[in-house]
Write an enzyme that holds these catalytic residues in place. Structure first.
Site, PDB file in Angstrom:
ATOM      1  N   LYS A 117      -2.296 -19.649 -11.857  1.00  8.22           N
ATOM      2  CA  LYS A 117      -3.082 -18.527 -11.328  1.00  8.22           C
ATOM      3  C   LYS A 117      -4.340 -18.252 -12.155  1.00  8.22           C
ATOM      4  O   LYS A 117      -5.337 -17.780 -11.617  1.00  8.22           O
ATOM      5  CB  LYS A 117      -2.228 -17.275 -11.254  1.00  8.22           C
ATOM      6  N   GLU A 201      -4.616  -8.399 -16.006  1.00 10.41           N
ATOM      7  CA  GLU A 201      -5.573  -7.967 -15.004  1.00 10.41           C
ATOM      8  C   GLU A 201      -5.665  -6.458 -15.010  1.00 10.41           C
ATOM      9  O   GLU A 201      -4.714  -5.771 -15.387  1.00 10.41           O
ATOM     10  CB  GLU A 201      -5.039  -8.352 -13.620  1.00 10.41           C
ATOM     11  N   HIS A 236       7.058  -5.268  -4.900  1.00 12.06           N
ATOM     12  CA  HIS A 236       5.968  -6.251  -4.779  1.00 12.06           C
ATOM     13  C   HIS A 236       6.310  -7.405  -3.847  1.00 12.06           C
ATOM     14  O   HIS A 236       5.713  -8.471  -3.937  1.00 12.06           O
ATOM     15  CB  HIS A 236       5.537  -6.789  -6.150  1.00 12.06           C
ATOM     16  N   ARG A 292       0.347 -23.075   1.161  1.00 14.20           N
ATOM     17  CA  ARG A 292       1.450 -23.453   2.054  1.00 14.20           C
ATOM     18  C   ARG A 292       1.393 -22.570   3.286  1.00 14.20           C
ATOM     19  O   ARG A 292       0.585 -21.651   3.350  1.00 14.20           O
ATOM     20  CB  ARG A 292       2.772 -23.216   1.345  1.00 14.20           C
TER      21      ARG A 292
HETATM   22  P1  ADP Z   1       3.341 -12.934  -6.631  1.00 14.04           P
HETATM   23  O1  ADP Z   1       2.723 -14.295  -6.523  1.00 14.04           O
HETATM   24  O2  ADP Z   1       4.376 -12.849  -7.703  1.00 14.04           O
HETATM   25  O3  ADP Z   1       3.792 -12.400  -5.302  1.00 14.04           O
HETATM   26  P2  ADP Z   1       0.793 -11.518  -6.559  1.00 14.04           P
HETATM   27  O4  ADP Z   1      -0.262 -11.762  -7.563  1.00 14.04           O
HETATM   28  O5  ADP Z   1       0.609 -12.123  -5.207  1.00 14.04           O
HETATM   29  O6  ADP Z   1       2.199 -11.959  -7.182  1.00 14.04           O
HETATM   30  O7  ADP Z   1       1.017  -9.953  -6.386  1.00 14.04           O
HETATM   31  C1  ADP Z   1       2.037  -9.433  -5.561  1.00 14.04           C
HETATM   32  C2  ADP Z   1       1.842  -7.944  -5.355  1.00 14.04           C
HETATM   33  O8  ADP Z   1       1.832  -7.270  -6.619  1.00 14.04           O
HETATM   34  C3  ADP Z   1       0.534  -7.541  -4.700  1.00 14.04           C
HETATM   35  O9  ADP Z   1       0.575  -7.610  -3.296  1.00 14.04           O
HETATM   36  C4  ADP Z   1       0.388  -6.106  -5.206  1.00 14.04           C
HETATM   37  O10 ADP Z   1       1.236  -5.231  -4.500  1.00 14.04           O
HETATM   38  C5  ADP Z   1       0.903  -6.192  -6.624  1.00 14.04           C
HETATM   39  N1  ADP Z   1      -0.203  -6.495  -7.589  1.00 14.04           N
HETATM   40  C6  ADP Z   1      -0.499  -7.693  -8.154  1.00 14.04           C
HETATM   41  N2  ADP Z   1      -1.577  -7.603  -8.964  1.00 14.04           N
HETATM   42  C7  ADP Z   1      -1.996  -6.320  -8.919  1.00 14.04           C
HETATM   43  C8  ADP Z   1      -3.085  -5.596  -9.519  1.00 14.04           C
HETATM   44  N3  ADP Z   1      -3.948  -6.186 -10.349  1.00 14.04           N
HETATM   45  N4  ADP Z   1      -3.200  -4.281  -9.217  1.00 14.04           N
HETATM   46  C9  ADP Z   1      -2.322  -3.661  -8.396  1.00 14.04           C
HETATM   47  N5  ADP Z   1      -1.286  -4.284  -7.799  1.00 14.04           N
HETATM   48  C10 ADP Z   1      -1.119  -5.595  -8.039  1.00 14.04           C
END
Ligand code: ADP
Length: 487
Positions: A117, A201, A236, A292
């Site tokens: 990532k 982040e 999440h 995917r």
């Molecule tokens: P994963 O690949 O584990 O699913 P993601 O990076 O796609 O992780 O994030 C999944 C969810 O986590 C997002 O849809 C959001 O709800 C929350 N999230 C991730 N990063 C942030 C962020 N920087 N600020 C707020 N919420 C976040």
């Protein structure tokens, strides 16, 4: 030329979904399955099926050598990995490339890039995509972590670089919590993903999760099929998805869609993929690329009319995309509810087991992607998803009404499931208005009370009912009375 025979290296509803595309294209399809999945629908659906090992995924669905051996043995020239398991594993794609088997997805190079990532963030920044403020490198020590966090400001979120499924993500609101959170996130990352790399982040307060569906072919074409909103999440993880998003205007769609499709062309993306964004205070921030087909792809299929799995197969066959950007039309509104074998009243704990009665909804505008049937036992070893209910309406309100009706018709007895929770959600005034964000479920505590009320009523009505009779009329009557009482 179209691919000859396709092995589907997955299970459950997505294996059935892929095989449905194969059947329509007259391509023979092969299932591989674990000992726990002997009776699964996808095994029955396939033209050929081979057992590849014991129940734990490591010994079966993740066993690269075994999957390749079966593909060679049965003469499958291509492998569709579905989602999860080996779908984004660059090593698996590399072995396929080496063995002359077509991996239906991006190249191992692109998978490696997007799977990391942090590397993906850097690459997307290069491609002109706006990313969430944060570190462009992995963080191992407290010192650099503190510096980054001070620079972007609290709250921050620590995330595993090789992660997925929301696992190991930790929100930190004050500097005093940073050291402990860093350690625990690294520990989870090591245990779950095998690498301790994490990054930091800015944590955006209650953003919307909005993602763009991408398609790229081997000729360098790359287009988008509009967006999906997936803000309804718990822990999440997505629970309800829709397309389009109530927050996206036509001009935002055109602008963000082009940025996303441009980035796909920039990295030489082949196949179907998704670029995920967080949307906060009117701005988009890149989150990650899922290289995917996704669980929620059907909502895009419903509004665009494009069969995404068939496009994947066409692309892997070396054909150009079936349509140009200007031919993509978004028509109406689609909603998807993920129906899981889980207990909403016990923190959504998985609840596998035997399905006593099963009757999926039908009628206009309703699609059910499932992998189960009456008297099937959902094994405890994998994801507890039973099915996805997808509805289409001319506008959002028609889609919501249709979803209510479909959920009302849906009968699943014998195992705990989240149907009642989805019913409550579809009645929630804020949901109906489209006021969504990723903190929605946590905030709307009334949803659980409403869910409990529905479940209690149905339990009471179902008392004394002989479930083995299989009398669908009586099941329908039970849910009809339940609905009346609710009114
Ligand atoms: P994963 O690949 O584990 O699913 P993601 O990076 O796609 O992780 O994030 C999944 C969810 O986590 C997002 O849809 C959001 O709800 C929350 N999230 C991730 N990063 C942030 C962020 N920087 N600020 C707020 N919420 C976040």
């Amino acid at each position: 030329m179209m691919l000859g025979k396709i092995l589907v290296a997955n299970r459950g509803e997505i294996a059935v979904r892929v095989m449905r595309a194969c059947r329509e294209m007259s391509i023979p399809c092969v299932a591989v399955y674990s000992e726990a999945d002997r009776d699964a629908l996808f095994v029955k659906y396939a033209d050929e099926a081979f057992c590849i090992g014991p129940p734990p995924a490591r010994a079966s669905y993740l066993n690269i050598a075994k999957v390749i051996e079966v593909a060679k043995g049965c003469g499958a020239g291509a492998i569709h990995p579905g989602y999860g398991f080996l779908a984004e594993n660059p090593e698996f794609a590399r072995v396929c490339e080496k063995e002359g088997i077509k991996f239906i997805g991006p190249s191992s190079r692109v998978l490696a890039l997007m799977g990391d990532k942090v590397a993906a963030r850097r690459e997307m920044r290069k491609a002109g995509v706006p990313v969430v403020p944060g570190a462009d490198e992995c963080i191992t020590e407290f010192g650099p972590a503190r510096d980054v966090a001070r620079e972007i400001g609290y709250p921050v979120i620590i995330k595993p670089s090789g992660g997925g499924g929301g696992i190991g993500m930790t929100v930190v609101t004050r500097e005093e919590e940073l050291a402990g959170a860093l350690k625990s996130s690294q520990a989870v990352a090591t245990n779950t993903f095998g690498i301790c790399d994490v990054y930091i982040e800015k944590y955006l307060p209650d953003p919307r999760h909005i993602e763009f569906q991408l398609l790229g072919d081997s000729k360098g074409n790359g287009i988008h099929l509009g967006e999906r909103e997936c803000s309804i999440q718990r822990r999440h993880q997505k629970l309800v998805e829709e397309s389009p998003s109530p927050a996206v205007t036509a001009s935002m769609r055109a602008e963000m869609g082009e940025i996303a499709a441009g980035a796909a062309r920039f990295v030489g993306y082949e196949g179907a993929g998704t670029m995920e964004f967080l949307f906060s205070e009117g701005k988009f921030y890149f989150l990650e690329v899922n290289a995917r087909v996704q669980v929620e792809h059907p909502v895009t299929e419903m509004v665009t009319g494009v069969d995404i799995v068939k496009e994947q197969i066409r692309i892997a066959s070396g054909l150009p995309l079936g349509l140009r950007q200007e031919e993509v039309r978004m028509n109406g509104w689609a909603l998807e509810c993920r129906i899981n074998a889980e207990d909403p009243l016990n923190e959504f704990a998985p609840s596998p087991g035997r399905i006593r009665e099963y009757r999926p909804p039908g009628g206009p505008g309703v699609r059910v992607d499932d992998g189960v049937y009456v008297r099937y036992s959902i094994p405890p070893f994998y994801d507890p998803m039973i099915s996805k209910v997808i509805v289409w309406g001319r506008d959002r309100m028609e889609a919501v009404s249709r979803m209510r009706r479909a959920l009302y018709e849906y009968v699943i007895l014998g195992i705990k499931n989240n149907l009642a929770f989805h019913r409550a959600l579809m009645e929630n005034p804020r949901f109906v208005k489209g006021e969504l964000d990723t903190g929605f479920i946590e905030r709307e505590t009334g949803l659980l009370q409403e869910t409990k009320r529905t479940m209690d009523e149905e339990a009471w009505l179902g008392k004394g009912w002989s479930s083995s009779s299989g009398d669908l009329k009586r099941i329908a009557a039970v849910s009809a009375v339940a609905a009346l009482i609710r009114r």
